[in-house]
Write a protein that holds these residues in place. Structure first.
Motif, PDB file in Angstrom:
ATOM      1  N   UNK A  45       0.905  -1.368  -0.211  1.00 31.27           N
ATOM      2  CA  UNK A  45      -0.010   0.105   0.136  1.00 31.27           C
ATOM      3  C   UNK A  45       0.800   1.298  -0.088  1.00 31.27           C
ATOM      4  N   UNK A  46       1.992   1.275   0.667  1.00 31.59           N
ATOM      5  CA  UNK A  46       2.820   2.394   0.810  1.00 31.59           C
ATOM      6  C   UNK A  46       3.532   2.469  -0.616  1.00 31.59           C
ATOM      7  N   UNK A  47       3.875   1.602  -1.346  1.00 33.18           N
ATOM      8  CA  UNK A  47       4.450   1.568  -2.398  1.00 33.18           C
ATOM      9  C   UNK A  47       3.586   2.091  -3.602  1.00 33.18           C
ATOM     10  N   UNK A  48       2.240   1.731  -3.334  1.00 34.09           N
ATOM     11  CA  UNK A  48       0.905   1.974  -4.471  1.00 34.09           C
ATOM     12  C   UNK A  48       0.748   3.537  -4.341  1.00 34.09           C
ATOM     13  N   UNK A  49       1.022   4.091  -3.241  1.00 31.49           N
ATOM     14  CA  UNK A  49       0.631   5.605  -3.043  1.00 31.49           C
ATOM     15  C   UNK A  49       1.517   6.439  -4.117  1.00 31.49           C
ATOM     16  N   UNK A  50       2.594   5.984  -4.526  1.00 30.01           N
ATOM     17  CA  UNK A  50       3.399   6.965  -5.348  1.00 30.01           C
ATOM     18  C   UNK A  50       3.597   6.207  -6.830  1.00 30.01           C
ATOM     19  N   UNK A  51       2.673   5.281  -7.019  1.00 30.15           N
ATOM     20  CA  UNK A  51       2.706   4.608  -8.481  1.00 30.15           C
ATOM     21  C   UNK A  51       1.942   5.429  -9.500  1.00 30.15           C
ATOM     22  N   UNK A  52       2.258   5.432 -10.725  1.00 24.69           N
ATOM     23  CA  UNK A  52       1.673   6.038 -11.541  1.00 24.69           C
ATOM     24  C   UNK A  52       0.555   5.217 -12.336  1.00 24.69           C
ATOM     25  N   UNK A  53      -0.174   5.711 -12.950  1.00 26.19           N
ATOM     26  CA  UNK A  53      -1.117   4.741 -14.008  1.00 26.19           C
ATOM     27  C   UNK A  53      -0.371   4.082 -14.835  1.00 26.19           C
TER      28      UNK A  53
END
Length: 136
Positions: free
Chosen positions: A112-120
């Motif tokens: 979840x912490x990684x997904x916060x900064x992911x782009x489309x």
């Protein structure tokens, strides 16, 4: 008398039996072959026990180090600061490691912490996806 002394010296100076029994010796004395087999097995088992003892100590040390690492990684502040700098493959491997150590909650936290900064288009992206409107 001299002939007798020569004959006795021949019989008393004979060489010792060879260490490896001959095929005929093994056929005539199967107990000797079994004793040799037993002695070889004892040596091999003693060697294997030493190896197992050594590996047991190393495995204990590795397990202790892995448990310490799992305790360290089960921290939300660490996950929020570091997870955004990892690529998707790295955070997946980290999550798999945590899941292997029965820390599914910590694994989800890192994802979840990684997904916060992911782009489309990224593997862990959880935001809204843009949709193309097709007109006919």
């Amino acid at each position: 008398m001299r002939a007798f002394k020569r004959l006795t010296s021949i019989f008393t100076n004979r060489k010792a039996m060879p260490a490896e029994p001959s095929r005929l010796g093994r056929l005539l004395n199967p107990w000797g072959a079994m004793r040799t087999h037993r002695d070889t097995t004892v040596v091999a088992l003693a060697f294997a026990a030493d190896i197992v003892g050594t590996l047991e100590g190393e495995l204990y040390a590795l397990r202790f180090a892995a448990d310490d690492l799992v305790d360290l990684l089960d921290d939300g502040m660490l996950a929020s600061g570091v997870a955004e700098h990892l690529n998707c493959g790295e955070v997946e491997r980290l999550a798999d490691f945590l899941k292997a150590h029965d820390q599914a909650r910590a694994a989800e936290m890192w994802l979840e912490c990684h997904a916060e900064d992911d782009e489309e288009g990224d593997l862990h992206y959880k935001g809204e996806t843009s949709q193309l409107v097709l007109t006919a």
